[in-house]
Design a protein around this motif. Structure first.
Motif, mmCIF file in Angstrom:
data_model
loop_
_atom_site.group_PDB
_atom_site.id
_atom_site.type_symbol
_atom_site.label_atom_id
_atom_site.label_comp_id
_atom_site.label_asym_id
_atom_site.label_seq_id
_atom_site.Cartn_x
_atom_site.Cartn_y
_atom_site.Cartn_z
ATOM 1 N N ALA A 222 1.022 -1.189 0.029
ATOM 2 C CA ALA A 222 -0.039 0.432 0.049
ATOM 3 C C ALA A 222 0.731 1.283 -0.014
ATOM 4 N N ASP A 223 1.677 1.253 0.626
ATOM 5 C CA ASP A 223 2.817 2.124 0.594
ATOM 6 C C ASP A 223 3.599 2.953 -0.395
ATOM 7 N N THR A 224 3.611 1.438 -1.307
ATOM 8 C CA THR A 224 4.619 1.976 -2.960
ATOM 9 C C THR A 224 2.793 2.219 -3.477
ATOM 10 N N VAL A 225 1.801 1.988 -3.676
ATOM 11 C CA VAL A 225 0.014 1.968 -4.415
ATOM 12 C C VAL A 225 0.561 3.779 -4.407
ATOM 13 N N VAL A 226 0.326 4.247 -2.785
ATOM 14 C CA VAL A 226 -0.080 5.153 -2.361
ATOM 15 C C VAL A 226 1.061 6.260 -3.234
ATOM 16 N N PHE A 227 1.888 6.722 -3.141
ATOM 17 C CA PHE A 227 2.996 7.331 -3.348
ATOM 18 C C PHE A 227 3.069 7.280 -4.837
ATOM 19 N N VAL A 228 3.202 5.942 -5.829
ATOM 20 C CA VAL A 228 2.400 6.241 -7.307
ATOM 21 C C VAL A 228 2.046 7.285 -7.474
ATOM 22 N N ALA A 229 0.787 6.940 -6.688
ATOM 23 C CA ALA A 229 -0.668 7.721 -7.391
ATOM 24 C C ALA A 229 -0.603 8.721 -6.973
ATOM 25 N N SER A 230 0.401 9.198 -5.704
ATOM 26 C CA SER A 230 -0.146 10.675 -5.320
ATOM 27 C C SER A 230 0.808 11.820 -6.354
ATOM 28 N N PRO A 231 0.260 13.043 -6.652
ATOM 29 C CA PRO A 231 1.395 14.007 -6.998
ATOM 30 C C PRO A 231 2.785 14.017 -6.622
ATOM 31 N N ARG A 232 3.052 13.668 -5.643
ATOM 32 C CA ARG A 232 4.778 13.318 -5.796
ATOM 33 C C ARG A 232 5.350 12.267 -6.836
ATOM 34 N N SER A 233 4.823 11.284 -6.789
ATOM 35 C CA SER A 233 5.268 10.881 -8.194
ATOM 36 C C SER A 233 4.618 11.051 -9.492
ATOM 37 N N SER A 234 4.927 12.359 -9.655
ATOM 38 C CA SER A 234 4.324 12.940 -10.605
ATOM 39 C C SER A 234 5.092 12.438 -12.526
ATOM 40 N N ARG A 235 5.314 12.705 -12.027
ATOM 41 C CA ARG A 235 6.851 11.917 -13.274
ATOM 42 C C ARG A 235 7.017 9.864 -13.919
ATOM 43 N N THR A 236 5.823 9.502 -12.880
ATOM 44 C CA THR A 236 6.369 8.201 -13.312
ATOM 45 C C THR A 236 4.515 8.093 -13.757
ATOM 46 N N THR A 237 4.825 6.843 -14.959
ATOM 47 C CA THR A 237 3.805 7.133 -15.745
ATOM 48 C C THR A 237 4.619 5.492 -16.302
ATOM 49 N N GLY A 238 3.844 4.856 -17.184
ATOM 50 C CA GLY A 238 4.000 3.453 -17.689
ATOM 51 C C GLY A 238 4.525 2.739 -17.438
ATOM 52 N N ALA A 239 4.906 2.836 -15.891
ATOM 53 C CA ALA A 239 5.983 1.764 -14.804
ATOM 54 C C ALA A 239 5.116 0.163 -14.698
ATOM 55 N N ASN A 240 6.024 -0.345 -13.945
ATOM 56 C CA ASN A 240 5.360 -2.061 -13.096
ATOM 57 C C ASN A 240 6.275 -2.214 -11.920
ATOM 58 N N ILE A 241 5.866 -1.477 -11.127
ATOM 59 C CA ILE A 241 7.112 -1.575 -9.534
ATOM 60 C C ILE A 241 6.401 -2.905 -9.351
ATOM 61 N N LEU A 242 7.983 -3.643 -9.055
ATOM 62 C CA LEU A 242 7.786 -4.886 -8.721
ATOM 63 C C LEU A 242 7.688 -4.322 -7.015
ATOM 64 N N VAL A 243 7.410 -4.244 -5.610
ATOM 65 C CA VAL A 243 6.968 -4.504 -4.511
ATOM 66 C C VAL A 243 7.471 -6.435 -4.006
ATOM 67 N N ASP A 244 8.464 -7.451 -3.957
ATOM 68 C CA ASP A 244 8.645 -8.159 -3.874
ATOM 69 C C ASP A 244 9.678 -9.053 -3.214
ATOM 70 N N GLY A 245 10.858 -8.129 -2.213
ATOM 71 C CA GLY A 245 11.904 -8.613 -1.212
ATOM 72 C C GLY A 245 12.931 -9.146 -2.605
ATOM 73 N N GLY A 246 13.091 -8.779 -3.748
ATOM 74 C CA GLY A 246 14.123 -9.070 -4.667
ATOM 75 C C GLY A 246 13.586 -10.623 -5.226
ATOM 76 N N LEU A 247 11.945 -10.896 -4.935
ATOM 77 C CA LEU A 247 11.556 -12.329 -5.479
ATOM 78 C C LEU A 247 12.085 -12.787 -6.421
ATOM 79 N N SER A 248 11.848 -11.492 -7.839
ATOM 80 C CA SER A 248 11.727 -11.830 -9.262
ATOM 81 C C SER A 248 13.306 -11.113 -9.829
#
Length: 253
Positions: A222-248
């Motif tokens: 959720a912390d990642t989702v809310v930040f990326v959704a927020s205006p503070r992440s205004s330059r982020t678009t088209g990204a696939n952001i992994l939140v997996d602890g290095g699994l991939s």
């Protein structure tokens, strides 16, 4: 850090449990208005009660994201209630993993078409926002082959592609679109708790694959989702952001 979410309105699907609930809680804590949906009225009532007094208004609706008419109605009603929509988060999943016709149909109807219909219904409202953002919750199973390949993994891959296309198509309108892909995430009553109890061998195998030697928490996603959704992440678009602890293991170019 002020995420500049106070007064904005976010819609979240599947907002009463696990990752979805943590996303709802986090938006509310930032002062955003939150409309969320789920299928169980009792869970909706409990979530609303828990968030009384949060920074923004919070309202839940009982509905099935596989019901096209219900999705359109919910989005329209939410826009009227809150005076607009700034952010949509497509989180709900049928969690249909077995390779059966029923799983394919459920996953396509809920995970994929539920997201498409949500975006289409919300788009006229997002076009009126100065902080418009769309996020789909995919999975590491959408990025690489694992035990959930089949209907679940294939449709999670499709969501990543859909968001990337939206990012390109909507950039000129100031609307961002991103994907957040969690790894194995443990919460009470969730799929991994059920696997731990019903198939401990699989559970232990999966735990052993992650270099952190633990599963993630809904709040970490959720912390990642809310930040990326927020205006503070205004330059982020088209990204696939992994939140997996290095699994991939694959390198993401």
């Amino acid at each position: 850090m002020d995420l500049h979410l106070a007064g904005l309105t976010a819609l979240v699907t599947g907002g009463t449990k696990g990752i979805g609930r943590a996303i709802v809680d986090s938006f509310a804590a930032e002062g955003a208005n939150v409309g969320f949906c789920a299928r169980n009225p009792a869970d909706i009532e409990a979530t609303e009660a828990a968030l009384v007094g949060s920074g923004g208004r919070v309202s839940g609706t009982a509905m099935d994201m596989g019901d096209a008419a219900a999705v359109a109605r919910w989005v329209g009603d939410s826009a009227s209630m809150f005076g607009g929509i700034d952010i949509v988060v497509s989180n709900v999943s049928a969690l249909a993993i077995p390779d059966t016709d029923e799983s394919w149909e459920a996953t396509l109807r809920v995970d994929l078409m539920g997201t498409v219909r949500l975006v289409k219904a919300a788009l006229p409202h997002l076009q009126q926002s100065s902080a418009a953002s769309i996020i789909a919750i995919s999975s590491v199973s959408g990025r690489e082959v694992d035990f959930a390949s089949g209907p679940y993994g294939t449709v999670k891959s499709a969501l990543i592609a859909y968001m990337a296309g939206l990012a390109f198509q909507l950039a000129g309108q100031g609307i961002r679109a991103n994907t957040v892909s969690p790894g194995n995430t443990f919460h009470e009553g969730g799929v991994w708790q059920n696997i731990e109890q019903g198939d401990p061998e699989l559970f232990n195998t999966v735990m052993g694959l992650n270099p952190t030697h633990r599963m993630g928490t809904p709040q970490e996603v959720a912390d990642t989702v809310v930040f990326v959704a927020s205006p503070r992440s205004s330059r982020t678009t088209g990204a696939n952001i992994l939140v997996d602890g290095g699994l991939s293991r694959g390198i993401q170019f």
